[in-house]
Scaffold this motif. Structure first.
Motif, PDB file in Angstrom:
ATOM      1  N   LEU A 119       7.485   9.965   8.355  1.00  0.00           N
ATOM      2  CA  LEU A 119       7.094   9.363   9.636  1.00  0.00           C
ATOM      3  C   LEU A 119       5.897   8.426   9.476  1.00  0.00           C
ATOM      4  CD1 LEU A 119       7.526  12.343  12.133  1.00  0.00           C
ATOM      5  CD2 LEU A 119       9.038  10.379  11.795  1.00  0.00           C
ATOM      6  N   THR A 120       4.882   8.873   8.753  1.00  0.00           N
ATOM      7  CA  THR A 120       3.706   8.012   8.564  1.00  0.00           C
ATOM      8  C   THR A 120       4.065   6.793   7.725  1.00  0.00           C
ATOM      9  OG1 THR A 120       3.040   9.411   6.689  1.00  0.00           O
ATOM     10  CG2 THR A 120       1.991   9.836   8.812  1.00  0.00           C
ATOM     11  N   GLY A 121       4.932   6.972   6.719  1.00  0.00           N
ATOM     12  CA  GLY A 121       5.375   5.830   5.916  1.00  0.00           C
ATOM     13  C   GLY A 121       6.125   4.812   6.751  1.00  0.00           C
ATOM     14  N   CYS A 122       6.994   5.295   7.640  1.00  0.00           N
ATOM     15  CA  CYS A 122       7.741   4.387   8.525  1.00  0.00           C
ATOM     16  C   CYS A 122       6.798   3.647   9.469  1.00  0.00           C
ATOM     17  CB  CYS A 122       8.781   5.169   9.328  1.00  0.00           C
ATOM     18  SG  CYS A 122      10.185   5.739   8.349  1.00  0.00           S
ATOM     19  N   TYR A 123       5.783   4.366   9.976  1.00  0.00           N
ATOM     20  CA  TYR A 123       4.851   3.724  10.898  1.00  0.00           C
ATOM     21  C   TYR A 123       4.019   2.659  10.187  1.00  0.00           C
ATOM     22  CZ  TYR A 123       1.337   3.126  14.529  1.00  0.00           C
ATOM     23  OH  TYR A 123       0.514   2.588  15.481  1.00  0.00           O
ATOM     24  N   VAL A 124       3.573   2.954   8.973  1.00  0.00           N
ATOM     25  CA  VAL A 124       2.826   1.966   8.189  1.00  0.00           C
ATOM     26  C   VAL A 124       3.710   0.748   7.904  1.00  0.00           C
ATOM     27  CG1 VAL A 124       1.759   1.497   5.950  1.00  0.00           C
ATOM     28  CG2 VAL A 124       1.239   3.625   7.151  1.00  0.00           C
ATOM     29  N   PHE A 125       4.955   0.993   7.503  1.00  0.00           N
ATOM     30  CA  PHE A 125       5.885  -0.106   7.212  1.00  0.00           C
ATOM     31  C   PHE A 125       6.148  -0.942   8.461  1.00  0.00           C
ATOM     32  CE2 PHE A 125      10.114  -1.966   6.778  1.00  0.00           C
ATOM     33  CZ  PHE A 125      10.029  -2.576   5.528  1.00  0.00           C
ATOM     34  N   TYR A 126       6.296  -0.287   9.609  1.00  0.00           N
ATOM     35  CA  TYR A 126       6.519  -1.003  10.870  1.00  0.00           C
ATOM     36  C   TYR A 126       5.362  -1.953  11.169  1.00  0.00           C
ATOM     37  CZ  TYR A 126       6.745  -1.766  15.915  1.00  0.00           C
ATOM     38  OH  TYR A 126       6.760  -2.347  17.169  1.00  0.00           O
ATOM     39  N   ASN A 127       4.140  -1.486  10.958  1.00  0.00           N
ATOM     40  CA  ASN A 127       2.965  -2.321  11.228  1.00  0.00           C
ATOM     41  C   ASN A 127       2.816  -3.458  10.224  1.00  0.00           C
ATOM     42  OD1 ASN A 127       0.761  -1.327  13.412  1.00  0.00           O
ATOM     43  ND2 ASN A 127       1.991   0.403  12.715  1.00  0.00           N
ATOM     44  N   THR A 128       2.992  -3.143   8.949  1.00  0.00           N
ATOM     45  CA  THR A 128       2.712  -4.140   7.904  1.00  0.00           C
ATOM     46  C   THR A 128       3.849  -5.124   7.689  1.00  0.00           C
ATOM     47  OG1 THR A 128       3.505  -2.616   6.191  1.00  0.00           O
ATOM     48  CG2 THR A 128       1.148  -2.585   6.698  1.00  0.00           C
ATOM     49  N   ALA A 146      -1.161  -5.071   5.793  1.00  0.00           N
ATOM     50  CA  ALA A 146      -1.251  -4.401   4.492  1.00  0.00           C
ATOM     51  C   ALA A 146      -2.514  -4.801   3.752  1.00  0.00           C
ATOM     52  CB  ALA A 146      -0.014  -4.718   3.649  1.00  0.00           C
ATOM     53  N   ASN A 147      -2.883  -6.067   3.843  1.00  0.00           N
ATOM     54  CA  ASN A 147      -4.087  -6.553   3.164  1.00  0.00           C
ATOM     55  C   ASN A 147      -4.578  -7.809   3.858  1.00  0.00           C
ATOM     56  OD1 ASN A 147      -2.358  -8.680   2.071  1.00  0.00           O
ATOM     57  ND2 ASN A 147      -1.657  -7.151   0.603  1.00  0.00           N
ATOM     58  N   GLY A 148      -5.801  -8.193   3.571  1.00  0.00           N
ATOM     59  CA  GLY A 148      -6.346  -9.418   4.155  1.00  0.00           C
ATOM     60  C   GLY A 148      -6.560  -9.348   5.651  1.00  0.00           C
ATOM     61  N   SER A 149      -6.965  -8.201   6.161  1.00  0.00           N
ATOM     62  CA  SER A 149      -7.171  -8.053   7.602  1.00  0.00           C
ATOM     63  C   SER A 149      -8.296  -8.969   8.085  1.00  0.00           C
ATOM     64  CB  SER A 149      -7.511  -6.603   7.938  1.00  0.00           C
ATOM     65  OG  SER A 149      -7.669  -6.433   9.325  1.00  0.00           O
ATOM     66  N   ASN A 150      -8.102  -9.559   9.260  1.00  0.00           N
ATOM     67  CA  ASN A 150      -9.080 -10.490   9.818  1.00  0.00           C
ATOM     68  C   ASN A 150     -10.388  -9.781  10.140  1.00  0.00           C
ATOM     69  OD1 ASN A 150     -10.456 -12.022  12.136  1.00  0.00           O
ATOM     70  ND2 ASN A 150      -8.916 -13.475  11.470  1.00  0.00           N
ATOM     71  N   THR A 151     -11.480 -10.325   9.650  1.00  0.00           N
ATOM     72  CA  THR A 151     -12.800  -9.743   9.911  1.00  0.00           C
ATOM     73  C   THR A 151     -13.666 -10.655  10.775  1.00  0.00           C
ATOM     74  OG1 THR A 151     -13.606 -10.667   7.807  1.00  0.00           O
ATOM     75  CG2 THR A 151     -12.808  -8.390   7.774  1.00  0.00           C
ATOM     76  N   ASN A 152     -13.081 -11.707  11.339  1.00  0.00           N
ATOM     77  CA  ASN A 152     -13.831 -12.609  12.218  1.00  0.00           C
ATOM     78  C   ASN A 152     -13.740 -12.176  13.679  1.00  0.00           C
ATOM     79  OD1 ASN A 152     -14.578 -14.297  10.079  1.00  0.00           O
ATOM     80  ND2 ASN A 152     -12.675 -15.448  10.215  1.00  0.00           N
ATOM     81  N   VAL A 153     -12.546 -11.749  14.092  1.00  0.00           N
ATOM     82  CA  VAL A 153     -12.334 -11.298  15.468  1.00  0.00           C
ATOM     83  C   VAL A 153     -12.284  -9.771  15.429  1.00  0.00           C
ATOM     84  CG1 VAL A 153     -10.868 -11.476  17.510  1.00  0.00           C
ATOM     85  CG2 VAL A 153     -10.996 -13.386  15.899  1.00  0.00           C
ATOM     86  N   PRO A 211       0.807  -1.236   0.000  1.00  0.00           N
ATOM     87  CA  PRO A 211       0.000   0.000   0.000  1.00  0.00           C
ATOM     88  C   PRO A 211       0.832   1.275   0.000  1.00  0.00           C
ATOM     89  CG  PRO A 211      -0.167  -1.165   2.114  1.00  0.00           C
ATOM     90  CD  PRO A 211       0.476  -2.108   1.157  1.00  0.00           C
ATOM     91  N   LEU A 212       2.095   1.211   0.415  1.00  0.00           N
ATOM     92  CA  LEU A 212       2.943   2.395   0.382  1.00  0.00           C
ATOM     93  C   LEU A 212       3.297   2.804  -1.045  1.00  0.00           C
ATOM     94  CD1 LEU A 212       5.429   1.748   3.340  1.00  0.00           C
ATOM     95  CD2 LEU A 212       3.575   3.417   3.259  1.00  0.00           C
ATOM     96  N   PHE A 213       3.097   1.893  -2.001  1.00  0.00           N
ATOM     97  CA  PHE A 213       3.430   2.184  -3.396  1.00  0.00           C
ATOM     98  C   PHE A 213       2.195   2.285  -4.293  1.00  0.00           C
ATOM     99  CE2 PHE A 213       7.133  -0.150  -1.708  1.00  0.00           C
ATOM    100  CZ  PHE A 213       8.103   0.830  -1.858  1.00  0.00           C
TER     101      PHE A 213
END
Length: 366
Positions: A113-122, A253-260, A30-32
């Motif tokens: 900063l936001t790009g680094c934070y997104v990358f850290y999470n994903t 980045a993708n495919g986030s769990n929607t059950n829990v 998603p960063l690209f």
């Protein structure tokens, strides 16, 4: 950036082409992917739920980047008849006032900063995979473990579980035991366990009554072969105790769990350890299977196939079972089952089956 509208149209056309080919080339992060970030589906119970976090960070990232490009366009824009870059740079220095410079630096820092934070999470606290990488993992799973698909294994005949659900953090734990019965006419020395790698479940422990050792472990596939200390005789049973955990870390980045989810959790026993090879992890699309030179997937067994006759509607690791489960959740979230009681700041509910049923339980909390 250009004083010719047709060149501007051409630049936009090239931009969209580059965006398309990046995705086709496997660059799908998603960063690209310009403008990435979605809220998912809306529900009356969960609203937009946990998607708000990833959506907000990605939109802030792209907004900051757009502001950076806006500042550059203000500085380098064509005004008058002078279109040479050298001239535009000289004139641009005059336009680069302190407010514009401050605004641009702030936007650039925000983008980084936001790009680094997104990358850290994903990519750091979660695992990022492209579609092709996921497909290759499925191919590897089938190539390594398909040989075990028709290996006789014991059946689950009794289930006793305690499930603790934490909606505010989107976590849960399940602890308890299965009784496994050898329904064949030959003794069994090995039991094959499939952990749920699709949902990144973590096994805290798994042990057998009477003892067993890990003979072989396929770490990436979550497949473990246990050799029993004492072979399981025909019609005999063995107790398998385990604890498994689902943990949510940041956002993906993708495919986030929607059950829990925060409000309206709904998942089933596929999150728990299962017995033997799971053909649900195979690639189902015929074209994709041909791409990786895999055999055509068997859709349905013959009517009188003995292996098919030994399986239930929902899989081959269990027949009709006895079932008991206690579900706990946070105090403010009463479960939707019966017999609710307060216990240590949580709300508990129990469900017990006095009749045999197929092992396809679903767990939900409002």
């Amino acid at each position: 950036m250009s004083n010719n509208k047709f060149i501007g149209f051409a630049m936009m056309f090239v931009f969209f082409l580059v965006t398309f080919f990046l995705g086709a080339a496997g660059i799908q992060h998603p960063l690209f992917m310009f403008g990435s970030g979605r809220l998912g589906g809306y529900s009356d119970m969960n609203k937009f739920g946990h998607f708000v976090t990833s959506f907000s960070w990605l939109k802030l990232y792209w907004l900051s980047m757009v502001v950076v490009f806006f500042v550059l366009s203000v500085v380098l824009s064509v005004r008058g008849s002078e279109s040479l870059m050298k001239t535009r740079l000289k004139v641009g220095k005059l336009r680069l006032t302190k407010p514009v410079l401050t605004f641009g630096i702030f936007a650039l820092i925000s983008t980084l900063l936001t790009g680094c934070y997104v990358f850290y999470n994903t990519n750091k606290i979660n695992t990022y995979q492209t579609r092709e990488e996921s497909e290759k993992e499925q191919v590897t799973y089938e190539q390594l473990l398909k040989k075990f698909e028709k290996l006789p294994q014991p059946k689950i005949v009794d289930v006793n579980l305690k499930v603790e659900i934490y909606p505010s953090t989107r976590d849960f734990t399940a602890e308890g035991y299965y009784w496994l019965k050898n329904k064949t006419n030959k003794p069994m020395t090995e039991i094959h366990i499939q952990n749920d790698v699709e949902h990144k479940m973590k096994l805290a422990y798994l042990k057998f009554e009477g003892g067993a050792k890990e003979n072989k472990k396929y770490e990436k596939q979550g497949y473990i072969i246990h050799t029993l200390n004492k072979p399981l005789a025909p019609s005999d049973s063995i107790k398998m105790s385990f604890k498994t955990m689902f943990e949510t870390k940041g956002f993906v980045a993708n495919g986030s769990n929607t059950n829990v989810v925060y409000n309206g959790t709904f998942f089933n026993n596929t999150y728990f350890p299962s017995i033997g090879y799971n053909n649900g992890y195979e690639i189902g699309d015929d074209d994709t299977r041909r791409k990786y030179k895999l055999k055509e997937k068997e859709r349905m067994m013959e009517q009188n196939d003995p292996i098919g006759l030994s399986q239930s509607l929902f899989g081959d690791d269990a027949d009709y079972i006895s079932f008991e489960m206690v579900i706990g959740t946070e105090k403010t979230r009463p479960p939707s089952l019966r017999d609710t009681c307060k216990n240590r700041g949580k709300r508990k509910t129990g469900s017990t089956s006095t009749t045999k049923w197929t092992y396809r339980c679903a767990i939900s909390t409002p």
